[in-house]
Each structure stands twice: as C-alpha cells, then as structure tokens.
Enzyme design. Structure first.
Site, PDB file in Angstrom:
ATOM      1  N   GLU A   1       4.713  11.097   2.257  1.00  0.00           N
ATOM      2  CA  GLU A   1       3.552  10.314   2.349  1.00  0.00           C
ATOM      3  C   GLU A   1       3.568   9.632   2.959  1.00  0.00           C
ATOM      4  O   GLU A   1       2.624   8.907   3.743  1.00  0.00           O
ATOM      5  CB  GLU A   1       3.964   9.558   0.971  1.00  0.00           C
ATOM      6  CG  GLU A   1       2.319   9.195   0.334  1.00  0.00           C
ATOM      7  CD  GLU A   1       1.655  10.192   0.210  1.00  0.00           C
ATOM      8  OE1 GLU A   1       0.733   9.529  -0.063  1.00  0.00           O
ATOM      9  OE2 GLU A   1       2.017  11.672  -0.307  1.00  0.00           O
TER      10      GLU A   1
ATOM     11  N   HIS B   1       0.652  -1.726  -0.251  1.00  0.00           N
ATOM     12  CA  HIS B   1       0.012   0.071  -0.347  1.00  0.00           C
ATOM     13  C   HIS B   1       0.937   1.150  -0.409  1.00  0.00           C
ATOM     14  O   HIS B   1       0.669   3.091  -0.870  1.00  0.00           O
ATOM     15  CB  HIS B   1      -1.144   0.355   0.854  1.00  0.00           C
ATOM     16  CG  HIS B   1      -1.635   1.592   0.696  1.00  0.00           C
ATOM     17  ND1 HIS B   1      -1.483   2.394   2.548  1.00  0.00           N
ATOM     18  CD2 HIS B   1      -2.777   1.555   0.141  1.00  0.00           C
ATOM     19  CE1 HIS B   1      -1.915   3.140   3.173  1.00  0.00           C
ATOM     20  NE2 HIS B   1      -3.131   3.074   1.725  1.00  0.00           N
TER      21      HIS B   1
ATOM     22  N   GLU C   1       2.590   1.697  -3.197  1.00  0.00           N
ATOM     23  CA  GLU C   1       0.698   2.502  -4.725  1.00  0.00           C
ATOM     24  C   GLU C   1       1.081   3.575  -4.398  1.00  0.00           C
ATOM     25  O   GLU C   1       0.732   4.473  -5.469  1.00  0.00           O
ATOM     26  CB  GLU C   1       0.112   1.882  -4.011  1.00  0.00           C
ATOM     27  CG  GLU C   1      -1.544   2.724  -4.743  1.00  0.00           C
ATOM     28  CD  GLU C   1      -2.373   2.844  -3.236  1.00  0.00           C
ATOM     29  OE1 GLU C   1      -3.244   3.227  -3.873  1.00  0.00           O
ATOM     30  OE2 GLU C   1      -3.077   1.433  -2.821  1.00  0.00           O
ATOM     31  N   HIS C   2       1.525   4.371  -2.760  1.00  0.00           N
ATOM     32  CA  HIS C   2       1.292   5.673  -2.803  1.00  0.00           C
ATOM     33  C   HIS C   2       2.432   6.535  -3.085  1.00  0.00           C
ATOM     34  O   HIS C   2       2.144   7.652  -3.827  1.00  0.00           O
ATOM     35  CB  HIS C   2       1.265   6.157  -1.230  1.00  0.00           C
ATOM     36  CG  HIS C   2      -0.164   6.225  -0.711  1.00  0.00           C
ATOM     37  ND1 HIS C   2      -0.502   7.305   0.290  1.00  0.00           N
ATOM     38  CD2 HIS C   2      -1.502   5.579  -0.620  1.00  0.00           C
ATOM     39  CE1 HIS C   2      -1.828   6.880   0.358  1.00  0.00           C
ATOM     40  NE2 HIS C   2      -2.944   6.049   0.283  1.00  0.00           N
TER      41      HIS C   2
ATOM     42  N   GLU D   1      -4.057   7.960   7.321  1.00  0.00           N
ATOM     43  CA  GLU D   1      -5.190   7.263   7.018  1.00  0.00           C
ATOM     44  C   GLU D   1      -5.749   5.917   7.997  1.00  0.00           C
ATOM     45  O   GLU D   1      -6.334   5.653   8.026  1.00  0.00           O
ATOM     46  CB  GLU D   1      -4.735   6.981   5.766  1.00  0.00           C
ATOM     47  CG  GLU D   1      -5.645   5.641   5.049  1.00  0.00           C
ATOM     48  CD  GLU D   1      -4.893   5.068   3.520  1.00  0.00           C
ATOM     49  OE1 GLU D   1      -6.247   4.565   2.677  1.00  0.00           O
ATOM     50  OE2 GLU D   1      -3.784   5.653   3.266  1.00  0.00           O
TER      51      GLU D   1
END
Length: 421
Positions: free
Chosen positions: A122, A49, A52-53, A129
């Site tokens: 990020e 994940h 992906e960011h 998140e």
C-alpha cells in the site's frame, strides 16, 4: 432536527445518529472519525490517509479480499476518504445487509492488523497516488494554494503527505495514530435509509461500547496568512487559483459566503462565468467556492487559460470581486439562495448524502439542525449582507497559486493592491 432523526450516545461517548427514510430498500452507513491531516504532527503528515488505505488491507478476521467480497457479494459498495479534519469509512447496502455492513465497517476501523507485507504494497500505491497528483495541474495547485494560505501549519499540509514521509511510516506509527485519535468520542456512526435505530444502537454498542476514551487532542489554531506560490512549467494551460479568508463553519456567515460564491462563480449565470468566459472567451471554465473548517475558511476561485491571457484573467477576476462589493443585486442574491436551497434539498433525496450530513453535523454541532432551520438562515441572507461580506474580502490578504506558463501573471502583491484600491 427531523422527526425521523435519532441520536444515541453510549456511556463511553460514542455517538450513533440515524434517519429512517420511508420507501427505501437500501441504507448508507459509516463511521466518521475526527482525524484528518490537521490532527497530524509534521513528522506524521500523510499518516491519516495512509491509515485509511490500510484499514482495507486486513483485520483479525478478514483479509483484504474478504473485506471487499463481504460487501460486494451482497451487491453493496464500500469506500473511504480522508479530509483535513476527518476520515470516513462508509458503505451502501440493501436493507437486510445492514448488520453485515456494520460488522465490516467496525472490523476495519477497530481491528486492522497492519500486516507488514500489505503495508509495503500500500505504501507503493500511495506513492503512485502522490505521483499522479503531481502530474495533475488542477489537482496539485490546490495543495499549493492551501499551503500558501496556511504556511507552516497543519491546516496547510497536503492530505497525501510528502513522499519522503510516506516512505518512512512504520506499523508502529499507524498503531500510535489509531491509539491517539480513534477514541469513542472522536467517532460518529451515521446511517440513513432503511434503518432501525434501536437495532443499530444494539449492534453498535456490541462493536464500539467497550472502547476506552482517549485524551482530547488539541488542534493547532489555523491562521490564514496568504502569499504566493508560482511554478513555471511548459504546460498547455496556465492554472490560476486565488483564495481569500472566509467564514468558518461555526459562523452563520458561512451561509453568506456560500451564497456569495454562487453569485460570483457558481454557475453559468454567475458573474465570473459571464464576464470571463461568455463575454471575453478567456477560459473554458471558471468557478468560485466557499470552503470551511472549524476555525477558518477559504473563498477560492480557480480557472485555467493560455499564457497570453493569464494576466487579463487574473486582473478581471479581481475587478469582479471588487465590483461585487458595490453592485451585487437582490436578484442575484435571490437566484443564489434558490440554487443553494435546491442543491441542498435535491442532494438530500439520496441516503448517502443524508448519511454524510448526519455525520458532519453531529461531529460539528453534536446535533442535526432541522432543514427548516438551515433554509431560514439561507433566506436571511440579503444583498446588504453579501456586499458587506464582499467588502471584507477586498481588504484581506490573498493567497495565490500559479502553475504552468505563468511568467506574465501579476504577482499577489499587485492583485492585492488592485483589490484594495
């Protein structure tokens, strides 16, 4: 496979699948990579994940803003997601901008530089998140349910990963994960809409054709175990999530599972909605779904209710599961078949849904089943098959996750005994 679906495999194993949809002036395309959280070692949990960011945070020829502007300047849309078995990078653009879209997608997949400054920014975004997920009861409860169903397994770990892991990932960690999992045989380029397959193949070959094959990664076999996670907290609602082992997506019984889940809790006419909400007023919403992986599956039921009603809701849910194995009717099954077929066919009227289906079926089966084949399998499911499937659920070990004012909720052992009794 539809007559308009074409598949080409490059010499290095990279697959390209497309479907031309006459009349459309736009196209959806993307790269799907067989790299999700089940491909992570425990010390890597959350890195798929994170990667992906980071793909959107700069490449050798575009910075983060230029990636976004390249697509949005032509009115397009770009996004990505990570699941337990896959990471996807996809875009929607007008017909003339397909070459640009492929250039951007291939750029972020193949040429991300993982700039240290962007990595730290990020990292903070992902930690936010994770915090948001923890503050969303009807989100975090499914992570707990997954972990309870598949304890101490890669299949049971959260896609976002734990905060302490996310804080520790380095640029080298990301590069190592790419080297291990982003090989040509692990990728599928899918496109649907206003697409010329031959041109797409030429452009894909230029971008991906020189990728070196990587050794095949052997995933850990998933074993549904079950158990209970109960987190007591002063919330407005008591959240209830129950799972039972179901069919994997390589098993044709997945169609039975999906039809059963629709009859049980897939709409306003379903058994759970009618019994729990309409007749008894115990909740605002309740639903069932059949999720599937390569080697396992989960029949999941979720609802939220008051602390006073959580015991009744849990017990009635079990009773409906048990009752369905005895008296589910041909009429209910026919209605569920119709809902499943209509939902599938209506959904596939859009290029994005077609593109997703192409990618997933090629990743799973290395082909695209014709819709007539799928409909035939749906139509073959009758009440006898559904009852047999429901009976198998009644003798399996449940996974239970409870969150909120749930002190009075029955435990998983009591529910299992009620289900089997």
């Amino acid at each position: 496979m539809s007559d308009s679906v074409q598949i080409t495999t490059l010499d290095n194993g990279f697959r390209i699948v497309s479907e031309n949809m006459p009349g459309l002036k736009s196209a959806s395309l993307g790269v799907w990579v067989s790299a999700g959280c089940r491909h992570e070692r425990i010390d890597q949990n959350g890195i798929a994940h994170f990667l992906e960011h980071m793909a959107f945070k700069g490449t050798k020829k575009r910075n983060a803003l230029e990636i976004a502007e390249a697509i949005e300047d032509v009115g397009g849309y770009i996004n990505a997601y990570t699941s337990r078995e896959m990471t996807a990078y996809y875009v929607r653009v007008l017909e003339d901008d397909v070459p640009l879209a492929l250039d951007v997608i291939s750029d972020i997949v193949l040429n991300s530089i993982f700039d240290p400054k962007e990595l730290e920014i990020e990292r903070g975004v992902i930690l936010q998140e994770i915090g948001q997920s923890l503050d969303t009861p009807d989100d975090i409860i499914f992570d707990w349910l997954q972990e309870t169903a598949y304890p101490k397994q890669s299949m049971g770990r959260a896609i976002l990963g734990p905060a302490e892991r996310v804080r520790s990932f380095s640029r080298m960690d990301l590069q190592s994960f790419v080297s291990e999992h982003y090989g040509p045989e692990q990728m599928v380029l899918a496109a649907a809409g206003a697409i010329d397959h031959e041109k797409l193949v030429q452009e894909a070959a230029a971008a991906f054709g020189n990728l070196k094959r990587t050794p095949k990664f052997i995933t850990e076999t998933s074993k549904f175990v079950g158990g209970e996670t109960r987190v007591i907290k002063d919330l407005e609602q008591a959240h209830f999530a129950l799972s039972l082992e179901s069919a994997n997506y390589l098993d044709d019984e997945i169609y039975t599972a999906q039809i059963y889940s629709t009859a049980l809790g897939g709409g306003m006419s379903s058994r759970l909605f009618q019994e729990v909400r309409e007749k008894r007023g115990l909740c605002y919403s309740i639903y069932a779904s059949a999720g599937a992986f390569a080697d396992s599956g989960m029949m999941t039921i979720y609802s939220g209710t008051s602390s006073e009603d959580i015991s009744d809701l849990a017990n009635i849910t079990i009773d409906e599961l048990k009752r369905s194995a005895d008296d589910i009717s041909e009429e209910e099954v026919a209605r569920s078949r119709a809902q499943m077929k209509a939902g599938m066919l209506m959904g596939l009227e859009g290029a994005s849904a077609r593109c997703e289906r192409l990618a997933r079926t090629v990743s799973i089966f290395n082909r695209v089943p014709h819709l007539d084949e799928v409909i035939s399998k749906i139509d073959s499911v009758d009440a006898t098959r559904v009852k047999k499937f429901a009976e198998s659920l009644c003798i399996s070990s449940p996974a239970l996750a409870l969150y909120g004012p749930v002190s009075d909720a029955p435990n998983v052992g009591q529910l299992a005994k009620r289900l089997a009794g």
